[in-house]
Design a protein around this motif. Structure first.
Motif, PDB file in Angstrom:
ATOM      1  N   ALA A 238       1.018  -1.355   0.330  1.00 26.25           N
ATOM      2  CA  ALA A 238       0.013  -0.159   0.137  1.00 26.25           C
ATOM      3  C   ALA A 238       0.583   1.101   0.348  1.00 26.25           C
ATOM      4  O   ALA A 238       1.075   2.152  -0.461  1.00 26.25           O
ATOM      5  CB  ALA A 238      -1.161   0.038   1.091  1.00 26.25           C
ATOM      6  N   ARG A 242       1.066   4.024  -3.814  1.00 24.87           N
ATOM      7  CA  ARG A 242       0.493   5.428  -3.345  1.00 24.87           C
ATOM      8  C   ARG A 242      -0.098   6.092  -5.168  1.00 24.87           C
ATOM      9  O   ARG A 242      -1.271   6.435  -5.228  1.00 24.87           O
ATOM     10  CB  ARG A 242       1.180   6.347  -2.408  1.00 24.87           C
ATOM     11  N   HIS A 248      -3.213   0.553  -5.137  1.00 25.31           N
ATOM     12  CA  HIS A 248      -3.248   1.118  -3.524  1.00 25.31           C
ATOM     13  C   HIS A 248      -4.826   0.565  -2.892  1.00 25.31           C
ATOM     14  O   HIS A 248      -4.250  -0.002  -1.880  1.00 25.31           O
ATOM     15  CB  HIS A 248      -3.350   2.813  -3.478  1.00 25.31           C
ATOM     16  N   ILE A 252      -5.019  -1.818   0.357  1.00 28.91           N
ATOM     17  CA  ILE A 252      -5.179  -1.425   0.978  1.00 28.91           C
ATOM     18  C   ILE A 252      -6.765  -2.439   1.804  1.00 28.91           C
ATOM     19  O   ILE A 252      -6.813  -3.509   2.993  1.00 28.91           O
ATOM     20  CB  ILE A 252      -6.317  -0.178   1.334  1.00 28.91           C
TER      21      ILE A 252
END
Length: 438
Positions: A238, A242, A248, A252
């Motif tokens: 993660a 970004r 990303h 998450i």
């Protein structure tokens, strides 16, 4: 998660009904009978005793032929009907031999009781009754129409009429006694065997459920480390992704799923460790566990218990639960469970304020399928006495001795263990796995 394989493992398996008696057993018994008959014929012939030799030899040959035919046929399971047919053949053959060799004067006439005795040990009451009546009828025919034996000089060997009648009465009594005794003993053994099977099935379920808790605890404990690794890598991905919103978001989501799995495993591990840890527990906790299913059934269940840490054995809990259930079934308003530690022994007493045990049945309490107490004292109760038998069997296997008595009013059951057979050291649960922490 309990899989369908685990559930199927907890389901009782129906076993096929056993044969009443194996055909091979009947064949072996018939060979013994044939050997004895041939020996008797040879001895009587050598002594010069006169008897109709040809029909007797033909009868023995018929038995030999039957046995050879059964031996050469493909093996099959013996049904009750086939067993009755074979035993009827033996009965007719032996009765005819007895009629041709002096009737009531034949010293081997007692052997006519063999088929009905074997039937009583392996067949149901109706079939035994039919063979018993047939035996009495054939004995009577042999007594009336029996061909007398002759001495070497030609004189007829006769039995005094009163002795002949006495011999006939003795054989008829033998039919009733041997058949009734063998059938009763076999029925009780069968009841005991069935009750023990029910005991083993009930205990097996409880043991499997308890062991399942240990398996869950171990699985949750061992899966903590790889799950923590997944969580760590998801966090690093993660951070690295970004600049890519889609990847990303996936990273998450993966980390959130890992957190959720960790929470589930913590819950499973906590429950499983409780089950695993509770293989030893305070005496009062064990008694409360046993009494809990019957706490709201009407009569007040009081527990006055102080004692050591004891083995939390599913067999012991199941047995105590059955004793408490029996007390609740017959109590008017109150069941009291008390404990006492004295002289190196632990005594647990369960008493109720009901009608108590019938005095004439006290010596039989704990036998399987004992229904008279229920029928005599509480007509609405339809138990078969199997619970007390299961309880007695399981507790005696744990080293306990049971005493059944009347306490005026009510029934009293005392269970006494040597302390070294029931006491246990408390165990330490599995350590907390820090990898579960978010």
């Amino acid at each position: 998660m309990i899989t369908s394989e685990v559930l199927s493992d907890l389901t009782p398996i129906e076993t096929p009904k056993a044969e009443p008696i194996r055909m091979r057993t009947l064949v072996h018994l018939r060979w013994f009978a044939i050997g004895g008959q041939m020996a008797a014929v040879v001895v009587a012939w050598s002594m010069g005793i006169g008897f109709p030799k040809t029909p007797i030899i033909l009868l023995i040959a018929a038995s030999i032929t039957m046995n050879l035919w059964l031996f050469l046929r493909p093996p099959k399971r013996t049904s009750a009907g086939r067993a009755v047919g074979q035993l009827s053949f033996d009965l007719v053959q032996i009765s005819t031999l007895m009629a041709l060799t002096g009737g009531m004067a034949n010293p081997f006439a007692l052997l006519v009781l063999a088929p009905v005795t074997i039937a009583a040990a392996s067949l149901n009451a109706r079939q035994v009754l039919a063979l018993g009546l047939a035996t009495v009828a054939l004995i009577s025919v042999a007594a009336v129409f029996g061909v007398p034996l002759r001495e070497p000089g030609g004189e007829i060997l006769r039995m005094e009429p009163i002795l002949a009648v006495g011999h006939w009465v003795a054989l008829v009594i033998g039919v009733v006694f041997f058949a009734g005794y063998a059938h009763r003993v076999t029925a009780e053994l069968s009841d005991t065997s069935g009750a023990l099977f029910a005991t083993q099935m009930a205990l097996s379920r409880e043991q499997r459920l308890q062991h399942l808790g240990g398996v869950v605890a171990a699985a949750a404990h061992e899966m903590g480390t790889p799950l923590a690794t997944i969580k760590l890598i998801a966090g690093e991905l993660a951070d690295e992704l970004r600049d890519d919103p889609d990847l990303h978001a996936d990273a998450i989501a993966l980390r959130v799923a890992a957190d959720r799995c960790a929470a589930i495993l913590r819950s499973m591990g906590r429950a499983g460790k409780d089950d695993l840890h509770m293989r030893a527990a305070p005496l009062r906790a064990v008694l409360e566990d046993a009494a809990q299913p019957h706490a709201d059934r009407g009569p007040l269940v009081e527990i006055h218990a102080e004692g050591p840490i004891v083995r939390r054995d599913p067999a012991i809990i199941h047995a105590l639960r059955n004793l408490i259930q029996n007390a609740v079934d017959f109590a008017e308003s109150r069941v009291v469970i008390e404990t006492q530690v004295t002289q190196g022994a632990l005594v647990v007493t369960v008493r109720d304020d009901g009608p108590g045990y019938p005095v004439q049945l006290l010596s039989r309490i704990g036998d399987p399928y004992l229904t008279r107490r229920a029928e005599a004292q509480r007509g609405s109760y339809e138990g078969m006495g199997l619970g007390l038998f299961i309880a007695k069997t399981l507790l005696e296997r744990s080293g306990a001795r049971l005493t059944f008595a009347n306490g005026g009013p009510g029934a009293v059951v005392s269970v006494r263990w040597p302390l070294d057979r029931i006491r246990a050291e408390d165990r330490i649960a599995l350590a907390h796995n820090p990898n579960f922490e978010p």
